[in-house]
Design a protein around this motif. Structure first.
Motif, PDB file in Angstrom:
ATOM      1  N   SER A 225      -4.566  -4.297   8.919  1.00 50.26           N
ATOM      2  CA  SER A 225      -3.428  -3.873   9.744  1.00 50.26           C
ATOM      3  C   SER A 225      -3.316  -2.358   9.822  1.00 50.26           C
ATOM      4  CB  SER A 225      -2.122  -4.464   9.198  1.00 50.26           C
ATOM      5  OG  SER A 225      -1.843  -3.954   7.917  1.00 50.26           O
TER       6      SER A 225
ATOM      7  N   SER B  88      -5.383  -7.595   4.193  1.00 49.05           N
ATOM      8  CA  SER B  88      -4.164  -6.789   4.319  1.00 49.05           C
ATOM      9  C   SER B  88      -4.461  -5.422   4.922  1.00 49.05           C
ATOM     10  CB  SER B  88      -3.516  -6.595   2.952  1.00 49.05           C
ATOM     11  OG  SER B  88      -3.053  -7.808   2.448  1.00 49.05           O
ATOM     12  N   PHE B  89      -5.597  -4.848   4.546  1.00 47.32           N
ATOM     13  CA  PHE B  89      -5.934  -3.505   5.037  1.00 47.32           C
ATOM     14  C   PHE B  89      -6.275  -3.484   6.530  1.00 47.32           C
ATOM     15  CE2 PHE B  89      -6.876  -2.204   0.525  1.00 47.32           C
ATOM     16  CZ  PHE B  89      -5.970  -1.152   0.500  1.00 47.32           C
TER      17      PHE B  89
ATOM     18  N   ASP C 154       4.630   5.467   9.959  1.00 43.28           N
ATOM     19  CA  ASP C 154       3.193   5.571  10.240  1.00 43.28           C
ATOM     20  C   ASP C 154       2.797   4.782  11.485  1.00 43.28           C
ATOM     21  OD1 ASP C 154       2.733   7.325   8.226  1.00 43.28           O
ATOM     22  OD2 ASP C 154       1.692   5.924   6.894  1.00 43.28           O
ATOM     23  N   TYR C 155       3.711   3.932  11.958  1.00 45.87           N
ATOM     24  CA  TYR C 155       3.470   3.238  13.227  1.00 45.87           C
ATOM     25  C   TYR C 155       4.042   4.025  14.401  1.00 45.87           C
ATOM     26  CZ  TYR C 155       1.750  -1.134  11.193  1.00 45.87           C
ATOM     27  OH  TYR C 155       0.993  -2.081  10.556  1.00 45.87           O
TER      28      TYR C 155
ATOM     29  N   LYS D  48      -3.575   5.548   8.068  1.00 46.69           N
ATOM     30  CA  LYS D  48      -3.720   5.924   6.662  1.00 46.69           C
ATOM     31  C   LYS D  48      -2.641   5.240   5.852  1.00 46.69           C
ATOM     32  CE  LYS D  48      -5.310  10.770   6.559  1.00 46.69           C
ATOM     33  NZ  LYS D  48      -6.278  10.812   5.486  1.00 46.69           N
ATOM     34  N   VAL D  49      -2.959   4.918   4.615  1.00 44.83           N
ATOM     35  CA  VAL D  49      -1.931   4.509   3.657  1.00 44.83           C
ATOM     36  C   VAL D  49      -2.039   5.451   2.458  1.00 44.83           C
ATOM     37  CG1 VAL D  49      -1.814   2.107   4.383  1.00 44.83           C
ATOM     38  CG2 VAL D  49      -3.462   2.769   2.647  1.00 44.83           C
ATOM     39  N   PRO D  50      -0.939   5.650   1.729  1.00 43.82           N
ATOM     40  CA  PRO D  50      -0.952   6.698   0.695  1.00 43.82           C
ATOM     41  C   PRO D  50      -1.486   6.265  -0.664  1.00 43.82           C
ATOM     42  CG  PRO D  50       1.249   5.808   0.945  1.00 43.82           C
ATOM     43  CD  PRO D  50       0.388   5.076   1.927  1.00 43.82           C
ATOM     44  N   LEU D  51      -2.165   5.133  -0.732  1.00 43.00           N
ATOM     45  CA  LEU D  51      -2.513   4.525  -2.011  1.00 43.00           C
ATOM     46  C   LEU D  51      -3.292   5.459  -2.942  1.00 43.00           C
ATOM     47  CD1 LEU D  51      -1.707   1.690  -2.757  1.00 43.00           C
ATOM     48  CD2 LEU D  51      -3.968   0.913  -2.117  1.00 43.00           C
TER      49      LEU D  51
ATOM     50  N   PRO E 261      -0.947  -9.454   6.319  1.00 45.11           N
ATOM     51  CA  PRO E 261      -0.846  -8.004   6.508  1.00 45.11           C
ATOM     52  C   PRO E 261       0.431  -7.637   7.279  1.00 45.11           C
ATOM     53  CG  PRO E 261      -2.854  -8.906   7.501  1.00 45.11           C
ATOM     54  CD  PRO E 261      -1.958 -10.050   7.166  1.00 45.11           C
TER      55      PRO E 261
ATOM     56  N   PHE F 279       0.813  -1.217   0.000  1.00 42.17           N
ATOM     57  CA  PHE F 279       0.000   0.000   0.000  1.00 42.17           C
ATOM     58  C   PHE F 279       0.847   1.268   0.000  1.00 42.17           C
ATOM     59  CE2 PHE F 279      -2.824  -2.981   2.572  1.00 42.17           C
ATOM     60  CZ  PHE F 279      -3.378  -3.526   1.422  1.00 42.17           C
TER      61      PHE F 279
ATOM     62  N   ALA G 249      -4.100  -0.678  13.028  1.00 41.72           N
ATOM     63  CA  ALA G 249      -3.167  -0.856  14.142  1.00 41.72           C
ATOM     64  C   ALA G 249      -2.073   0.206  14.142  1.00 41.72           C
ATOM     65  CB  ALA G 249      -2.525  -2.247  14.064  1.00 41.72           C
ATOM     66  N   GLN G 250      -2.007   0.975  13.069  1.00 40.82           N
ATOM     67  CA  GLN G 250      -0.950   1.985  12.971  1.00 40.82           C
ATOM     68  C   GLN G 250      -1.313   3.232  13.776  1.00 40.82           C
ATOM     69  OE1 GLN G 250      -0.030   0.887   8.263  1.00 40.82           O
ATOM     70  NE2 GLN G 250      -0.362   3.003   8.860  1.00 40.82           N
ATOM     71  N   GLN G 251      -0.258   3.960  14.168  1.00 42.01           N
ATOM     72  CA  GLN G 251      -0.501   5.238  14.826  1.00 42.01           C
ATOM     73  C   GLN G 251      -1.147   6.202  13.837  1.00 42.01           C
ATOM     74  OE1 GLN G 251       2.837   8.016  16.040  1.00 42.01           O
ATOM     75  NE2 GLN G 251       2.518   6.910  17.946  1.00 42.01           N
ATOM     76  N   VAL G 252      -0.619   6.214  12.609  1.00 43.12           N
ATOM     77  CA  VAL G 252      -1.230   6.990  11.528  1.00 43.12           C
ATOM     78  C   VAL G 252      -2.098   6.019  10.737  1.00 43.12           C
ATOM     79  CG1 VAL G 252      -0.803   8.387   9.470  1.00 43.12           C
ATOM     80  CG2 VAL G 252       0.778   8.499  11.403  1.00 43.12           C
TER      81      VAL G 252
END
Lengths: 168, 325
Positions: B38, B35-36, A114-115, B46-49, A80, A64, B41-44
Protein backbone atom coordinates in the motif's frame (compact mmCIF):
# COMPACT_ATOMS: atom_id res chain seq x y z
CA UNK A 1 -11.28 -11.02 34.98
CA UNK A 2 -13.78 -9.39 32.61
CA UNK A 3 -16.38 -6.84 33.70
CA UNK A 4 -19.90 -7.02 32.27
CA UNK A 5 -20.24 -5.75 28.72
CA UNK A 6 -20.97 -2.14 28.03
CA UNK A 7 -24.05 -1.22 26.05
CA UNK A 8 -22.23 -1.00 22.73
CA UNK A 9 -25.36 0.20 20.92
CA UNK A 10 -25.64 3.17 23.25
CA UNK A 11 -21.96 4.01 22.77
CA UNK A 12 -22.37 3.93 18.99
CA UNK A 13 -25.51 6.10 19.23
CA UNK A 14 -23.65 8.68 21.32
CA UNK A 15 -20.68 8.67 18.96
CA UNK A 16 -22.96 9.06 15.93
CA UNK A 17 -24.74 12.01 17.57
CA UNK A 18 -21.39 13.60 18.38
CA UNK A 19 -20.06 13.15 14.85
CA UNK A 20 -23.24 14.61 13.31
CA UNK A 21 -23.10 17.64 15.61
CA UNK A 22 -19.40 18.20 14.89
CA UNK A 23 -19.98 17.85 11.13
CA UNK A 24 -22.74 20.46 11.31
CA UNK A 25 -20.64 22.84 13.38
CA UNK A 26 -17.64 22.53 11.04
CA UNK A 27 -19.71 22.67 7.86
CA UNK A 28 -18.50 19.26 6.65
CA UNK A 29 -20.74 18.41 3.69
CA UNK A 30 -18.97 15.52 1.99
CA UNK A 31 -16.41 14.07 4.38
CA UNK A 32 -14.47 10.86 3.83
CA UNK A 33 -14.10 8.40 6.70
CA UNK A 34 -11.02 6.44 7.75
CA UNK A 35 -10.97 3.68 10.38
CA UNK A 36 -7.81 2.43 12.07
CA UNK A 37 -7.23 -1.35 11.91
CA UNK A 38 -8.74 -3.30 13.38
CA UNK A 39 -11.11 -2.08 16.12
CA UNK A 40 -11.35 1.42 14.66
CA UNK A 41 -12.24 0.00 11.26
CA UNK A 42 -15.08 -2.02 12.83
CA UNK A 43 -16.50 1.08 14.54
CA UNK A 44 -16.03 3.10 11.34
CA UNK A 45 -17.96 0.52 9.30
CA UNK A 46 -21.01 1.05 11.52
CA UNK A 47 -20.69 4.84 11.52
CA UNK A 48 -20.07 4.99 7.78
CA UNK A 49 -23.24 3.03 7.15
CA UNK A 50 -25.30 5.11 9.55
CA UNK A 51 -24.08 8.43 8.13
CA UNK A 52 -24.56 7.26 4.53
CA UNK A 53 -21.28 8.75 3.34
CA UNK A 54 -20.70 8.90 -0.43
CA UNK A 55 -17.10 7.69 -0.59
CA UNK A 56 -16.11 4.12 0.33
CA UNK A 57 -14.61 3.69 3.78
CA UNK A 58 -10.83 4.00 4.07
CA UNK A 59 -8.78 1.87 6.45
CA UNK A 60 -5.36 2.47 7.96
CA UNK A 61 -2.81 -0.05 9.18
CA UNK A 62 -0.52 2.17 11.23
CA UNK A 63 2.08 -0.54 11.98
CA UNK A 64 4.75 1.15 9.89
CA UNK A 65 4.24 4.50 11.63
CA UNK A 66 4.46 3.32 15.22
CA UNK A 67 7.16 4.89 17.38
CA UNK A 68 7.93 1.64 19.22
CA UNK A 69 9.26 -0.35 16.25
CA UNK A 70 12.67 -0.88 17.83
CA UNK A 71 11.04 -2.35 20.94
CA UNK A 72 8.37 -4.58 19.49
CA UNK A 73 9.10 -4.88 15.77
CA UNK A 74 6.31 -5.08 13.26
CA UNK A 75 3.28 -7.27 13.34
CA UNK A 76 2.34 -8.51 9.91
CA UNK A 77 -1.11 -7.25 9.04
CA UNK A 78 -2.70 -9.05 6.17
CA UNK A 79 -4.84 -5.97 5.46
CA UNK A 80 -2.75 -3.08 4.15
CA UNK A 81 -3.85 0.55 4.41
CA UNK A 82 -6.45 1.47 1.82
CA UNK A 83 -7.62 5.00 1.16
CA UNK A 84 -9.88 4.72 -1.90
CA UNK A 85 -10.33 8.48 -2.31
CA UNK A 86 -8.21 11.56 -2.81
CA UNK A 87 -7.04 12.90 0.54
CA UNK A 88 -5.76 16.25 -0.73
CA UNK A 89 -8.11 19.04 0.38
CA UNK A 90 -10.70 16.66 1.84
CA UNK A 91 -12.55 16.73 5.13
CA UNK A 92 -11.64 13.49 6.93
CA UNK A 93 -13.36 11.78 9.84
CA UNK A 94 -10.78 9.58 11.58
CA UNK A 95 -12.27 6.82 13.73
CA UNK A 96 -10.72 4.58 16.36
CA UNK A 97 -12.13 2.32 19.03
CA UNK A 98 -10.23 3.60 22.08
CA UNK A 99 -8.21 6.80 22.57
CA UNK A 100 -5.60 6.03 25.23
CA UNK A 101 -1.98 7.29 25.03
CA UNK A 102 -2.55 9.24 21.79
CA UNK A 103 0.35 7.54 20.01
CA UNK A 104 -1.87 5.56 17.62
CA UNK A 105 -3.61 8.76 16.52
CA UNK A 106 -0.29 10.52 16.02
CA UNK A 107 0.83 7.62 13.80
CA UNK A 108 -2.47 7.65 11.90
CA UNK A 109 -2.25 11.39 11.24
CA UNK A 110 1.31 10.98 9.96
CA UNK A 111 0.15 8.27 7.59
CA UNK A 112 -2.88 10.24 6.34
CA UNK A 113 -0.64 13.20 5.53
CA UNK A 114 1.59 10.90 3.47
CA UNK A 115 -1.42 10.33 1.22
CA UNK A 116 -2.06 14.07 0.86
CA UNK A 117 -2.90 17.21 2.85
CA UNK A 118 -6.50 17.07 4.08
CA UNK A 119 -8.49 20.28 4.66
CA UNK A 120 -9.36 19.16 8.18
CA UNK A 121 -9.43 15.99 10.26
CA UNK A 122 -12.05 15.23 12.91
CA UNK A 123 -11.37 12.48 15.46
CA UNK A 124 -14.17 10.28 16.72
CA UNK A 125 -13.61 7.39 19.15
CA UNK A 126 -15.94 4.91 20.78
CA UNK A 127 -14.25 5.30 24.18
CA UNK A 128 -11.97 8.06 25.43
CA UNK A 129 -9.98 6.74 28.39
CA UNK A 130 -7.42 8.37 30.66
CA UNK A 131 -3.66 7.85 30.28
CA UNK A 132 -2.70 10.33 27.56
CA UNK A 133 1.05 10.54 26.83
CA UNK A 134 0.98 13.08 24.02
CA UNK A 135 -1.39 16.02 23.45
CA UNK A 136 -4.16 14.49 21.36
CA UNK A 137 -7.87 14.85 22.03
CA UNK A 138 -11.02 13.44 20.49
CA UNK A 139 -13.62 15.75 18.93
CA UNK A 140 -16.38 13.34 19.84
CA UNK A 141 -16.71 10.03 21.68
CA UNK A 142 -19.23 7.42 22.77
CA UNK A 143 -18.19 7.83 26.42
CA UNK A 144 -15.28 8.95 28.57
CA UNK A 145 -13.94 6.49 31.11
CA UNK A 146 -11.31 6.36 33.84
CA UNK A 147 -9.84 2.95 34.53
CA UNK A 148 -8.15 1.54 37.57
CA UNK A 149 -4.50 0.50 37.33
CA UNK A 150 -4.31 -2.89 35.61
CA UNK A 151 -7.58 -2.49 33.76
CA UNK A 152 -7.88 -2.34 30.00
CA UNK A 153 -10.62 -2.05 27.43
CA UNK A 154 -11.26 -5.00 25.15
CA UNK A 155 -13.21 -4.61 21.91
CA UNK A 156 -14.37 -7.73 20.10
CA UNK A 157 -16.04 -7.82 16.72
CA UNK A 158 -16.83 -6.99 14.06
CA UNK A 159 -20.17 -8.74 14.43
CA UNK A 160 -21.37 -8.33 17.10
CA UNK A 161 -19.31 -5.40 18.26
CA UNK A 162 -18.83 -5.71 22.02
CA UNK A 163 -16.85 -3.69 24.57
CA UNK A 164 -15.74 -4.97 27.95
CA UNK A 165 -13.26 -3.94 30.64
CA UNK A 166 -10.69 -6.54 31.58
CA UNK A 167 -8.56 -6.71 34.69
CA UNK A 168 -5.13 -8.06 33.83
CA UNK B 1 24.93 -22.09 9.80
CA UNK B 2 21.20 -21.54 10.08
CA UNK B 3 21.39 -20.48 13.73
CA UNK B 4 23.45 -17.54 12.54
CA UNK B 5 20.29 -16.01 11.08
CA UNK B 6 18.61 -15.58 14.47
CA UNK B 7 19.58 -13.68 17.61
CA UNK B 8 19.64 -15.18 21.09
CA UNK B 9 15.94 -14.45 21.52
CA UNK B 10 15.02 -16.22 18.28
CA UNK B 11 14.39 -13.09 16.20
CA UNK B 12 15.50 -12.81 12.58
CA UNK B 13 18.84 -11.00 12.61
CA UNK B 14 20.43 -11.87 9.26
CA UNK B 15 18.73 -13.12 6.10
CA UNK B 16 21.27 -15.37 4.41
CA UNK B 17 19.44 -18.42 3.10
CA UNK B 18 15.97 -19.97 2.95
CA UNK B 19 17.46 -23.27 4.09
CA UNK B 20 16.37 -24.02 7.63
CA UNK B 21 13.69 -21.31 7.80
CA UNK B 22 10.23 -22.48 8.82
CA UNK B 23 7.02 -22.12 6.89
CA UNK B 24 5.62 -19.68 9.45
CA UNK B 25 8.49 -17.26 8.94
CA UNK B 26 8.16 -17.39 5.14
CA UNK B 27 4.43 -16.71 5.43
CA UNK B 28 5.12 -13.88 7.84
CA UNK B 29 7.53 -12.28 5.36
CA UNK B 30 4.86 -12.48 2.65
CA UNK B 31 2.16 -11.07 4.96
CA UNK B 32 4.41 -8.17 5.92
CA UNK B 33 5.24 -7.54 2.26
CA UNK B 34 1.52 -7.50 1.50
CA UNK B 35 1.10 -4.64 3.96
CA UNK B 36 3.95 -2.74 2.33
CA UNK B 37 2.29 -2.85 -1.10
CA UNK B 38 0.00 0.00 0.00
CA UNK B 39 2.99 2.33 0.44
CA UNK B 40 3.29 2.73 -3.33
CA UNK B 41 -0.27 4.10 -3.41
CA UNK B 42 0.67 7.00 -1.17
CA UNK B 43 1.60 10.44 -2.41
CA UNK B 44 4.67 10.21 -0.18
CA UNK B 45 5.98 6.73 -0.99
CA UNK B 46 7.78 6.30 2.30
CA UNK B 47 7.14 5.01 5.79
CA UNK B 48 9.26 6.11 8.75
CA UNK B 49 10.10 2.63 10.03
CA UNK B 50 13.90 2.74 9.53
CA UNK B 51 14.39 6.50 9.93
CA UNK B 52 17.88 7.15 11.24
CA UNK B 53 19.25 3.77 10.15
CA UNK B 54 22.04 3.41 7.59
CA UNK B 55 22.10 0.56 5.09
CA UNK B 56 25.14 -0.19 2.94
CA UNK B 57 24.69 -1.95 -0.39
CA UNK B 58 27.94 -3.87 -0.59
CA UNK B 59 27.95 -5.16 -4.15
CA UNK B 60 31.08 -7.03 -5.17
CA UNK B 61 29.26 -8.23 -8.28
CA UNK B 62 27.24 -6.04 -10.62
CA UNK B 63 23.48 -6.20 -10.54
CA UNK B 64 21.54 -3.10 -11.45
CA UNK B 65 18.12 -4.55 -10.78
CA UNK B 66 18.79 -6.16 -7.40
CA UNK B 67 20.79 -3.17 -6.15
CA UNK B 68 18.20 -0.61 -7.23
CA UNK B 69 15.29 -2.54 -5.72
CA UNK B 70 17.20 -2.91 -2.44
CA UNK B 71 18.03 0.79 -2.56
CA UNK B 72 14.44 1.76 -3.26
CA UNK B 73 13.17 -0.58 -0.53
CA UNK B 74 15.56 0.97 2.00
CA UNK B 75 14.65 4.50 0.94
CA UNK B 76 10.93 3.75 1.17
CA UNK B 77 11.62 2.69 4.75
CA UNK B 78 13.31 6.11 5.29
CA UNK B 79 16.77 4.61 5.83
CA UNK B 80 19.92 6.29 4.54
CA UNK B 81 21.56 4.20 1.83
CA UNK B 82 25.18 3.99 0.83
CA UNK B 83 26.04 2.18 -2.41
CA UNK B 84 29.58 0.93 -2.30
CA UNK B 85 31.13 0.26 -5.66
CA UNK B 86 33.71 -2.33 -4.74
CA UNK B 87 35.53 -2.18 -8.08
CA UNK B 88 36.67 1.37 -7.26
CA UNK B 89 36.89 0.98 -3.50
CA UNK B 90 39.83 0.36 -1.21
CA UNK B 91 39.48 -3.41 -1.64
CA UNK B 92 40.78 -2.89 -5.18
CA UNK B 93 43.80 -1.20 -3.62
CA UNK B 94 44.56 -4.25 -1.51
CA UNK B 95 42.45 -3.68 1.59
CA UNK B 96 41.00 -6.92 2.89
CA UNK B 97 37.26 -7.53 3.05
CA UNK B 98 37.35 -7.48 6.84
CA UNK B 99 39.21 -4.16 6.86
CA UNK B 100 36.47 -2.72 4.66
CA UNK B 101 33.80 -4.08 6.99
CA UNK B 102 35.58 -2.69 10.06
CA UNK B 103 35.83 0.75 8.48
CA UNK B 104 32.15 0.78 7.59
CA UNK B 105 31.27 -0.37 11.12
CA UNK B 106 33.27 2.57 12.44
CA UNK B 107 30.91 4.80 10.43
CA UNK B 108 28.02 3.44 12.54
CA UNK B 109 26.11 1.66 9.81
CA UNK B 110 23.29 -0.71 10.73
CA UNK B 111 22.99 -3.19 7.88
CA UNK B 112 24.89 -4.65 4.96
CA UNK B 113 23.23 -5.96 1.82
CA UNK B 114 25.88 -8.17 0.27
CA UNK B 115 26.18 -9.47 -3.28
CA UNK B 116 29.27 -11.52 -4.01
CA UNK B 117 30.47 -13.95 -6.68
CA UNK B 118 31.73 -16.37 -4.02
CA UNK B 119 29.34 -18.76 -2.30
CA UNK B 120 29.28 -18.14 1.45
CA UNK B 121 30.45 -14.51 1.33
CA UNK B 122 27.35 -13.18 3.09
CA UNK B 123 27.71 -15.86 5.80
CA UNK B 124 31.35 -14.92 6.26
CA UNK B 125 30.50 -11.25 6.74
CA UNK B 126 27.61 -12.10 9.08
CA UNK B 127 29.99 -14.13 11.23
CA UNK B 128 32.35 -11.17 11.62
CA UNK B 129 30.13 -8.06 11.92
CA UNK B 130 29.45 -6.26 15.19
CA UNK B 131 26.43 -7.60 17.10
CA UNK B 132 24.12 -4.71 16.20
CA UNK B 133 24.62 -5.11 12.44
CA UNK B 134 22.37 -7.22 10.21
CA UNK B 135 23.47 -8.82 6.95
CA UNK B 136 21.15 -9.56 4.02
CA UNK B 137 22.30 -11.89 1.27
CA UNK B 138 21.72 -10.21 -2.08
CA UNK B 139 23.04 -13.27 -3.94
CA UNK B 140 26.23 -15.25 -3.31
CA UNK B 141 27.93 -17.34 -5.95
CA UNK B 142 25.96 -20.45 -6.84
CA UNK B 143 24.66 -20.76 -3.29
CA UNK B 144 21.62 -18.63 -2.52
CA UNK B 145 19.50 -15.64 -3.53
CA UNK B 146 16.90 -15.74 -0.78
CA UNK B 147 15.22 -12.36 -1.35
CA UNK B 148 14.66 -13.20 -5.04
CA UNK B 149 13.12 -16.51 -3.96
CA UNK B 150 10.82 -14.74 -1.51
CA UNK B 151 9.63 -12.19 -4.05
CA UNK B 152 8.90 -15.09 -6.40
CA UNK B 153 6.93 -16.84 -3.65
CA UNK B 154 5.03 -13.61 -3.03
CA UNK B 155 4.24 -13.32 -6.76
CA UNK B 156 3.01 -16.92 -6.85
CA UNK B 157 0.82 -16.36 -3.78
CA UNK B 158 -0.71 -13.23 -5.27
CA UNK B 159 -1.76 -15.16 -8.36
CA UNK B 160 -2.47 -18.64 -7.05
CA UNK B 161 -3.28 -18.22 -3.35
CA UNK B 162 -2.73 -21.63 -1.85
CA UNK B 163 0.63 -23.31 -2.48
CA UNK B 164 -0.40 -26.86 -1.69
CA UNK B 165 -2.02 -27.90 -5.01
CA UNK B 166 0.60 -26.25 -7.23
CA UNK B 167 2.97 -27.84 -9.72
CA UNK B 168 5.93 -25.58 -10.40
CA UNK B 169 8.51 -26.04 -13.17
CA UNK B 170 11.94 -24.39 -12.88
CA UNK B 171 13.48 -24.38 -16.34
CA UNK B 172 17.07 -23.85 -17.42
CA UNK B 173 20.49 -23.72 -15.80
CA UNK B 174 19.67 -25.14 -12.38
CA UNK B 175 23.29 -26.22 -11.86
CA UNK B 176 24.65 -22.67 -11.68
CA UNK B 177 21.52 -20.94 -10.35
CA UNK B 178 21.43 -19.58 -6.81
CA UNK B 179 17.88 -18.43 -7.56
CA UNK B 180 16.78 -21.99 -8.34
CA UNK B 181 18.45 -23.36 -5.22
CA UNK B 182 16.66 -20.85 -2.96
CA UNK B 183 13.36 -21.34 -4.78
CA UNK B 184 13.47 -25.10 -4.36
CA UNK B 185 13.94 -24.64 -0.59
CA UNK B 186 11.12 -22.12 -0.41
CA UNK B 187 8.65 -24.07 -2.56
CA UNK B 188 9.21 -27.27 -0.60
CA UNK B 189 8.94 -25.45 2.73
CA UNK B 190 5.68 -23.87 1.59
CA UNK B 191 4.38 -27.32 0.67
CA UNK B 192 3.74 -27.23 -3.07
CA UNK B 193 2.53 -30.48 -4.60
CA UNK B 194 5.47 -30.81 -7.01
CA UNK B 195 8.64 -28.95 -7.92
CA UNK B 196 10.10 -29.86 -11.30
CA UNK B 197 13.57 -29.13 -12.59
CA UNK B 198 13.68 -28.97 -16.38
CA UNK B 199 16.87 -28.61 -18.41
CA UNK B 200 19.66 -30.32 -20.32
CA UNK B 201 21.60 -33.01 -18.46
CA UNK B 202 24.67 -30.76 -18.34
CA UNK B 203 22.80 -28.06 -16.41
CA UNK B 204 20.94 -30.17 -13.84
CA UNK B 205 22.99 -31.10 -10.76
CA UNK B 206 23.57 -34.80 -10.23
CA UNK B 207 22.01 -34.67 -6.78
CA UNK B 208 18.96 -32.74 -8.02
CA UNK B 209 16.33 -35.21 -6.87
CA UNK B 210 17.71 -35.18 -3.35
CA UNK B 211 16.95 -31.43 -3.30
CA UNK B 212 13.27 -32.32 -3.60
CA UNK B 213 12.63 -31.87 -7.33
CA UNK B 214 11.44 -34.12 -10.11
CA UNK B 215 13.85 -33.94 -13.05
CA UNK B 216 12.81 -33.61 -16.70
CA UNK B 217 15.08 -33.28 -19.73
CA UNK B 218 12.23 -32.67 -22.15
CA UNK B 219 10.54 -29.27 -21.93
CA UNK B 220 7.14 -30.38 -23.20
CA UNK B 221 6.97 -33.14 -20.59
CA UNK B 222 8.28 -30.87 -17.87
CA UNK B 223 5.65 -28.22 -18.55
CA UNK B 224 2.70 -30.63 -18.76
CA UNK B 225 -0.09 -29.39 -16.52
CA UNK B 226 2.04 -27.00 -14.43
CA UNK B 227 0.64 -23.90 -12.70
CA UNK B 228 3.86 -21.91 -12.56
CA UNK B 229 6.81 -21.75 -14.96
CA UNK B 230 10.01 -20.19 -13.61
CA UNK B 231 12.49 -19.57 -16.42
CA UNK B 232 16.12 -19.10 -15.42
CA UNK B 233 18.53 -16.78 -17.13
CA UNK B 234 21.06 -18.60 -19.28
CA UNK B 235 24.44 -17.10 -18.66
CA UNK B 236 26.00 -16.64 -22.06
CA UNK B 237 29.45 -17.59 -20.77
CA UNK B 238 28.14 -21.15 -20.39
CA UNK B 239 27.99 -21.34 -24.17
CA UNK B 240 31.74 -21.16 -24.47
CA UNK B 241 32.23 -24.03 -22.03
CA UNK B 242 31.29 -27.66 -22.35
CA UNK B 243 27.77 -27.14 -21.05
CA UNK B 244 25.91 -26.23 -24.23
CA UNK B 245 26.48 -26.46 -27.95
CA UNK B 246 24.87 -23.17 -29.03
CA UNK B 247 22.24 -20.58 -28.13
CA UNK B 248 20.27 -21.62 -31.18
CA UNK B 249 20.14 -25.24 -30.14
CA UNK B 250 19.34 -24.36 -26.55
CA UNK B 251 16.42 -22.21 -27.65
CA UNK B 252 15.17 -24.97 -29.94
CA UNK B 253 15.09 -27.47 -27.07
CA UNK B 254 14.46 -25.39 -23.94
CA UNK B 255 13.33 -21.93 -25.08
CA UNK B 256 9.83 -21.05 -23.89
CA UNK B 257 7.60 -20.30 -26.87
CA UNK B 258 3.79 -19.91 -26.90
CA UNK B 259 3.55 -23.40 -28.45
CA UNK B 260 5.56 -24.92 -25.61
CA UNK B 261 3.69 -22.94 -22.96
CA UNK B 262 0.48 -24.50 -24.27
CA UNK B 263 1.49 -27.68 -22.42
CA UNK B 264 1.08 -25.89 -19.10
CA UNK B 265 -2.30 -25.04 -17.61
CA UNK B 266 -4.05 -22.22 -19.49
CA UNK B 267 -3.78 -19.91 -16.48
CA UNK B 268 -0.16 -20.78 -15.73
CA UNK B 269 2.02 -17.81 -14.83
CA UNK B 270 5.48 -17.32 -16.36
CA UNK B 271 8.24 -15.89 -14.20
CA UNK B 272 11.87 -14.93 -14.74
CA UNK B 273 14.35 -13.39 -12.29
CA UNK B 274 15.76 -11.16 -15.03
CA UNK B 275 17.48 -9.87 -16.95
CA UNK B 276 15.90 -11.94 -19.72
CA UNK B 277 17.71 -13.15 -22.83
CA UNK B 278 15.06 -12.84 -25.51
CA UNK B 279 15.35 -15.62 -28.05
CA UNK B 280 17.71 -17.63 -25.83
CA UNK B 281 15.62 -18.94 -22.93
CA UNK B 282 12.35 -17.15 -23.66
CA UNK B 283 10.46 -15.94 -26.71
CA UNK B 284 9.34 -12.29 -26.67
CA UNK B 285 5.77 -13.40 -27.33
CA UNK B 286 5.83 -15.18 -23.96
CA UNK B 287 7.94 -12.62 -22.08
CA UNK B 288 5.48 -9.88 -23.08
CA UNK B 289 2.42 -12.15 -23.25
CA UNK B 290 -0.66 -12.47 -21.03
CA UNK B 291 0.81 -15.22 -18.83
CA UNK B 292 3.96 -13.25 -18.03
CA UNK B 293 4.27 -11.73 -14.54
CA UNK B 294 7.92 -10.79 -14.98
CA UNK B 295 7.45 -7.04 -14.44
CA UNK B 296 5.17 -7.68 -11.46
CA UNK B 297 8.07 -9.60 -9.91
CA UNK B 298 10.13 -6.42 -10.05
CA UNK B 299 7.36 -4.37 -8.44
CA UNK B 300 6.72 -6.95 -5.72
CA UNK B 301 10.47 -7.19 -5.14
CA UNK B 302 10.44 -3.79 -3.49
CA UNK B 303 7.67 -4.69 -1.00
CA UNK B 304 9.28 -8.05 -0.20
CA UNK B 305 12.70 -6.46 0.36
CA UNK B 306 11.07 -3.81 2.56
CA UNK B 307 9.59 -6.63 4.65
CA UNK B 308 12.90 -8.46 4.99
CA UNK B 309 14.94 -5.32 5.74
CA UNK B 310 12.51 -4.20 8.43
CA UNK B 311 12.19 -7.63 10.02
CA UNK B 312 15.97 -8.10 10.20
CA UNK B 313 16.64 -4.54 11.34
CA UNK B 314 14.55 -4.86 14.44
CA UNK B 315 16.81 -4.49 17.45
CA UNK B 316 16.80 -2.93 20.88
CA UNK B 317 16.19 -5.93 23.08
CA UNK B 318 12.42 -5.98 22.77
CA UNK B 319 10.24 -9.00 23.50
CA UNK B 320 10.22 -12.05 21.24
CA UNK B 321 7.22 -13.10 19.19
CA UNK B 322 6.24 -15.61 21.88
CA UNK B 323 6.40 -13.00 24.63
CA UNK B 324 4.17 -10.66 22.65
CA UNK B 325 1.36 -13.19 22.42
Amino acid sequence: MTEPNWDTGALLDALEDGVRAEMAQRGMRDPAMVGIHSGGAWVAEVLHRRLGLREPLGTLNISFYRDDFSQIGIHPQVKPSRLPFRVEGRDIILVDDVLYTGRTIRAALNEIFDYGRPAQVMLGVLLDRDGRQIPVQADCCGARVQLLPGQRIKLSGPEPLAVSIQSV
Amino acid sequence: MNKLQFDAAGRLRHFLTIEGLGRDLLVRIMDTAQSFTSVSAQQVKKVPLLRGKTIVNLFFENSTRTRTTFELAAKRLSADVLNLNIATSATAKGESLLDTIRNLEAMHVDMFVVRHAESGAAHFIAQHVAPHISVINGGDGRHAHPTQAMLDMFTIRRHKGDFSPLKVAIVGDILHSRVARSEIWALNTLGVAEVRGVGPRTLIPAEAESLGIKVFHDLDEGLADVDVVIMLRLQRERMSGAFLPSEHEYFARFGLTPERLAHAKPDAIVMHPGPINRGVEIDSRVADGPNSVILQQVTFGIAVRMAILSMAMRSGGGPTEEELQ
